[in-house]
Design a protein around this motif. Structure first.
Motif, PDB file in Angstrom:
ATOM      1  N   SER A  11       8.632 -14.021  11.975  1.00  0.00           N
ATOM      2  CA  SER A  11       8.859 -13.544  10.490  1.00  0.00           C
ATOM      3  C   SER A  11       7.578 -12.727  10.343  1.00  0.00           C
ATOM      4  CB  SER A  11       9.176 -14.737   9.740  1.00  0.00           C
ATOM      5  OG  SER A  11       8.343 -15.817   9.593  1.00  0.00           O
ATOM      6  N   GLY A  16      10.592  -8.167   5.172  1.00  0.00           N
ATOM      7  CA  GLY A  16      10.968  -7.430   3.941  1.00  0.00           C
ATOM      8  C   GLY A  16      11.297  -6.251   4.233  1.00  0.00           C
ATOM      9  N   THR A  58       4.868 -13.832   2.079  1.00  0.00           N
ATOM     10  CA  THR A  58       6.467 -13.873   1.582  1.00  0.00           C
ATOM     11  C   THR A  58       7.107 -15.145   2.568  1.00  0.00           C
ATOM     12  OG1 THR A  58       6.560 -12.443   3.642  1.00  0.00           O
ATOM     13  CG2 THR A  58       6.580 -11.371   1.536  1.00  0.00           C
ATOM     14  N   PHE A 104      11.027 -17.346   2.629  1.00  0.00           N
ATOM     15  CA  PHE A 104      12.367 -17.650   2.207  1.00  0.00           C
ATOM     16  C   PHE A 104      12.542 -18.936   1.536  1.00  0.00           C
ATOM     17  CE2 PHE A 104      13.287 -14.515   5.780  1.00  0.00           C
ATOM     18  CZ  PHE A 104      14.070 -13.677   5.213  1.00  0.00           C
ATOM     19  N   TYR A 132      14.675 -14.234  -0.435  1.00  0.00           N
ATOM     20  CA  TYR A 132      13.436 -13.605   0.242  1.00  0.00           C
ATOM     21  C   TYR A 132      12.532 -14.060  -0.856  1.00  0.00           C
ATOM     22  CZ  TYR A 132      10.354 -10.050   1.516  1.00  0.00           C
ATOM     23  OH  TYR A 132       9.380  -8.998   2.024  1.00  0.00           O
TER      24      TYR A 132
END
Ligand SMILES: [Zn+2]
Length: 285
Positions: A102, A145, A198, A200, A207
């Motif tokens: 990610s 994102g 960022t 989750f 998000y």
């Protein structure tokens, strides 16, 4: 029967171990040691300032390096990459995520869209590589994102804000390539979120973003595997610690520097496009 009732063996089903979807041990090697040797001798050949809440395009020849730097204050950048000779070949955020995870850092590569699907750039240095994964599950430099955009903003709030990263990147590409705005817009794609923090949320899977740990002097460095056209937006969210797509957050410029290596990396060649060729449709059995 209504849905949603957990079966008797729910715990057993949840306890099944995950498997990595795309084991990446067989990825073509990034030859990182040779790139890191080459980056020891660099000559700067260009620099461009990206003003706050705007975007700029920049060119990087294959075999060169570029850096994205924080200069005046914590600021997130939304990065697009295209093949400078063919805008249809663009950064593929989703498959980069599937291959590397990610969030990306040194040694990871940014892959291009189908059918080309080859490394466009290799990350060769990241001054935020100490951050790791925090207690909220957050990390920096995500490929999860998309880019802040006026359409989602309109949908959620009814507001119209015209300096979202999507709009900024479209402005910059339209000006750089001499395209009409709508023609440039279709080339703008999901970004790599440089410096953005960022993840989750554990409870809802939503998000989230939080104030970036980036500080002036931090930078991320990339090696251009092919001739690149880059687009970088200094996100209107600033450090993205509060909100985006608005006039409120403090925003700062970002700098892009382009470097020629004094000695090219050993055994480096621009990667060929992906070798897969679909068979004629009547032979697909
Ligand atoms: Zn943005």
């Amino acid at each position: 029967m209504s849905g949603g009732h957990a079966p008797d063996d729910a715990a057993a089903r949840r306890a099944v171990s995950p498997v990595i979807a795309y084991p990446n041990e067989t990825l073509p090697t990034s030859n990182l040691p040779a790139l890191q040797k080459a980056r020891m001798g660099l000559e700067m050949i260009g620099e461009i300032t990206v003003p706050p809440r705007q975007a700029r395009c920049f060119s990087v020849p294959a075999g060169h390096f570029f850096r994205i730097l924080s200069t005046e204050g914590p600021q997130v950048g939304d990065l697009n990459l295209w093949n400078a000779d063919d805008l249809d070949e663009r950064f593929y955020s989703g498959k980069t995520r599937a291959l590397h995870g990610s969030h990306v850092t040194t040694g990871d590569r940014l892959w291009s869209s189908f059918p080309h699907f080859r490394p466009m750039a290799t990350i060769t240095h990241d001054t935020l590589d100490w951050y790791g994964i925090d207690e909220f599950g957050g990390s920096v430099h995500d490929v999860i994102g998309t880019r802040c955009d006026p359409y989602t903003n309109k949908l959620l709030s009814g507001d119209e804000y015209h300096h979202c990263c999507h709009s900024n990147l479209t402005d910059a590409l339209a000006e750089h390539a001499g395209l009409a705005w709508r023609d440039a817009e279709r080339h703008v794609h999901d970004v790599m979120n440089v410096f953005m923090c960022t993840g989750f949320s554990c409870d809802t899977g939503q998000y989230f973003m939080k104030a970036s740990p980036v500080r002036p002097g931090d930078y991320m460095e990339f090696f251009a595997e092919i001739n690149l056209l880059g687009g970088l937006s200094a996100c209107p969210g600033g450090d993205c610690g509060t909100t985006h797509s608005s006039r409120d957050p403090a925003c700062y410029p970002l700098m892009v520097e382009v470097f020629a290596p004094l000695n090219p990396p050993e055994n480096w060649h621009p990667p060929a496009v992906n070798a897969y060729l679909p068979p004629p449709i009547d032979l697909r059995k």
